[in-house]
Design an enzyme around this catalytic site. Sequence first.
Site, PDB file in Angstrom:
ATOM      1  N   GLY A 149       0.806  -1.230   0.000  1.00 22.15           N
ATOM      2  CA  GLY A 149       0.000   0.000   0.000  1.00 22.15           C
ATOM      3  C   GLY A 149       0.837   1.278   0.000  1.00 22.15           C
ATOM      4  O   GLY A 149       0.309   2.363  -0.229  1.00 22.15           O
TER       5      GLY A 149
ATOM      6  N   GLN B 169      -5.900  24.139  10.023  1.00 20.18           N
ATOM      7  CA  GLN B 169      -5.334  23.950  11.380  1.00 20.18           C
ATOM      8  C   GLN B 169      -4.047  24.779  11.369  1.00 20.18           C
ATOM      9  O   GLN B 169      -2.932  24.261  11.274  1.00 20.18           O
ATOM     10  CB  GLN B 169      -5.071  22.454  11.644  1.00 20.18           C
ATOM     11  CG  GLN B 169      -4.578  22.147  13.055  1.00 20.18           C
ATOM     12  CD  GLN B 169      -5.642  22.322  14.140  1.00 20.18           C
ATOM     13  OE1 GLN B 169      -6.820  22.204  13.873  1.00 20.18           O
ATOM     14  NE2 GLN B 169      -5.216  22.620  15.355  1.00 20.18           N
TER      15      GLN B 169
ATOM     16  N   HIS C 220      -6.369  30.100   3.678  1.00 23.21           N
ATOM     17  CA  HIS C 220      -7.417  30.562   4.595  1.00 23.21           C
ATOM     18  C   HIS C 220      -6.895  31.677   5.505  1.00 23.21           C
ATOM     19  O   HIS C 220      -7.600  32.654   5.757  1.00 23.21           O
ATOM     20  CB  HIS C 220      -7.946  29.377   5.402  1.00 23.21           C
ATOM     21  CG  HIS C 220      -9.106  29.750   6.241  1.00 23.21           C
ATOM     22  ND1 HIS C 220     -10.236  30.349   5.722  1.00 23.21           N
ATOM     23  CD2 HIS C 220      -9.312  29.662   7.570  1.00 23.21           C
ATOM     24  CE1 HIS C 220     -11.085  30.598   6.692  1.00 23.21           C
ATOM     25  NE2 HIS C 220     -10.548  30.198   7.827  1.00 23.21           N
TER      26      HIS C 220
ATOM     27  N   ASP D  89     -19.436  35.928   6.007  1.00 25.88           N
ATOM     28  CA  ASP D  89     -19.007  36.259   7.377  1.00 25.88           C
ATOM     29  C   ASP D  89     -17.960  37.369   7.289  1.00 25.88           C
ATOM     30  O   ASP D  89     -17.477  37.700   6.193  1.00 25.88           O
ATOM     31  CB  ASP D  89     -18.456  35.021   8.117  1.00 25.88           C
ATOM     32  CG  ASP D  89     -17.354  34.315   7.360  1.00 25.88           C
ATOM     33  OD1 ASP D  89     -16.537  35.000   6.708  1.00 25.88           O
ATOM     34  OD2 ASP D  89     -17.286  33.073   7.414  1.00 25.88           O
TER      35      ASP D  89
ATOM     36  N   LYS E 275     -21.892  35.693  11.068  1.00 29.61           N
ATOM     37  CA  LYS E 275     -21.983  34.231  11.227  1.00 29.61           C
ATOM     38  C   LYS E 275     -21.480  33.811  12.600  1.00 29.61           C
ATOM     39  O   LYS E 275     -20.482  34.338  13.083  1.00 29.61           O
ATOM     40  CB  LYS E 275     -21.136  33.558  10.142  1.00 29.61           C
ATOM     41  CG  LYS E 275     -21.017  32.054  10.277  1.00 29.61           C
ATOM     42  CD  LYS E 275     -20.276  31.435   9.094  1.00 29.61           C
ATOM     43  CE  LYS E 275     -18.815  31.215   9.412  1.00 29.61           C
ATOM     44  NZ  LYS E 275     -18.086  30.529   8.335  1.00 29.61           N
TER      45      LYS E 275
ATOM     46  N   THR F  38     -22.168  27.340   5.661  1.00 30.64           N
ATOM     47  CA  THR F  38     -21.999  28.798   5.682  1.00 30.64           C
ATOM     48  C   THR F  38     -22.774  29.459   4.547  1.00 30.64           C
ATOM     49  O   THR F  38     -23.483  30.446   4.739  1.00 30.64           O
ATOM     50  CB  THR F  38     -20.490  29.139   5.564  1.00 30.64           C
ATOM     51  OG1 THR F  38     -19.827  28.610   6.705  1.00 30.64           O
ATOM     52  CG2 THR F  38     -20.244  30.628   5.443  1.00 30.64           C
TER      53      THR F  38
HETATM   54  C1  R5P Z   1     -14.432  30.112   7.247  1.00 28.58           C
HETATM   55  O1  R5P Z   1     -13.906  31.018   7.872  1.00 28.58           O
HETATM   56  C2  R5P Z   1     -14.240  29.943   5.756  1.00 28.58           C
HETATM   57  O2  R5P Z   1     -14.013  31.150   5.099  1.00 28.58           O
HETATM   58  C3  R5P Z   1     -15.458  29.283   5.161  1.00 28.58           C
HETATM   59  O3  R5P Z   1     -16.569  30.125   5.374  1.00 28.58           O
HETATM   60  C4  R5P Z   1     -15.723  27.942   5.770  1.00 28.58           C
HETATM   61  O4  R5P Z   1     -14.569  27.138   5.736  1.00 28.58           O
HETATM   62  C5  R5P Z   1     -16.847  27.251   5.053  1.00 28.58           C
HETATM   63  O5  R5P Z   1     -17.157  26.075   5.701  1.00 28.58           O
HETATM   64  P1  R5P Z   1     -18.544  25.374   5.506  1.00 28.58           P
HETATM   65  O6  R5P Z   1     -18.805  25.273   4.023  1.00 28.58           O
HETATM   66  O7  R5P Z   1     -18.357  24.025   6.153  1.00 28.58           O
HETATM   67  O8  R5P Z   1     -19.573  26.172   6.224  1.00 28.58           O
END
Ligand code: R5P
Length: 277
Positions: A25, A83, A115, A154, A177, A211
């Site tokens: 694997g 993370q 992110h 958000d 949010k 979201t």
């Molecule tokens: C959060 O701060 C990111 O910008 C996205 O809004 C988030 O990762 C979206 O996650 P989900 O689609 O699970 O709500």
Amino acid sequence: MLAREVAGALGCELGSAVIKRFPDGEKYVKVDSKVEGEDVVVVQSTSRPQDENLIELFLMLDALSDQWADVTAVLPYYGYGRQDKSFAAGEAVAARTIAKHIEVSARRFITINPHKKYILDYFKIPSVSVDASSLIGEYFRERDLNQPVVVAPDAGARDMAQRVADSLGCECANCEKKRLGPGKVITSAENISLDGNDVLIVDDIIDSGGTIVESAKALRSRGAGNIYVACVHPVFTGAASERISRIADELVATNTIQTEYSKISVAGLIADAVKRG
Ligand code: R5P
């Protein structure tokens, strides 16, 4: 395939490699193209299956560094990037771990809309993030939107939404949010008032879709006309895209992760970043 498109945009050859598994694997990677002393760009997806794709990347970088290639590692989507710090004592910082493994063999690093931009500080090699918001703006400039308003779901996505709004020359707003847990959020749009305006909801990542679905519901109740949704990284866990398609009129993403919604290509952005060096 994004790597092929990037090679086309750079006017260079697309290299080849053998990738297979040993019977137990474990992965095997062998670079087939002769790259000794060359500038090489590795474009690797680190979305699902993340662990497998990352091992492939590390083995590929190792094979290339053995041939003294000058390697630029490109992660269009930075898997494990969320993370990005230790949120509780004892937690591993996954984004930092990925950086450490890349910089062992690569000389440069490029990613798109991480992110949190501070993950680039985990690299000791030159590292850049490229912003795909202008591409989202360009895509929707071609559409005939009615008195559009760009909305961030958000506060964290506000800057990006603002750049898209600037490129469309329209208003920008953001929902509020509150995250209750993975995939569970409550959203309000009390500060936004719409009168049949088309709304473009913009986020960096769509994962569970919670979201976006919650912000779309809130915006409908505030008088939105058509609802368009765009993101850079369509992670789309579970039924995310189906859930969004039920409430939105159109869902569009870039091809940092290849999906059927990836109508916007980041190949040119990557090629330009590579040329800048
Ligand atoms: C959060 O701060 C990111 O910008 C996205 O809004 C988030 O990762 C979206 O996650 P989900 O689609 O699970 O709500």
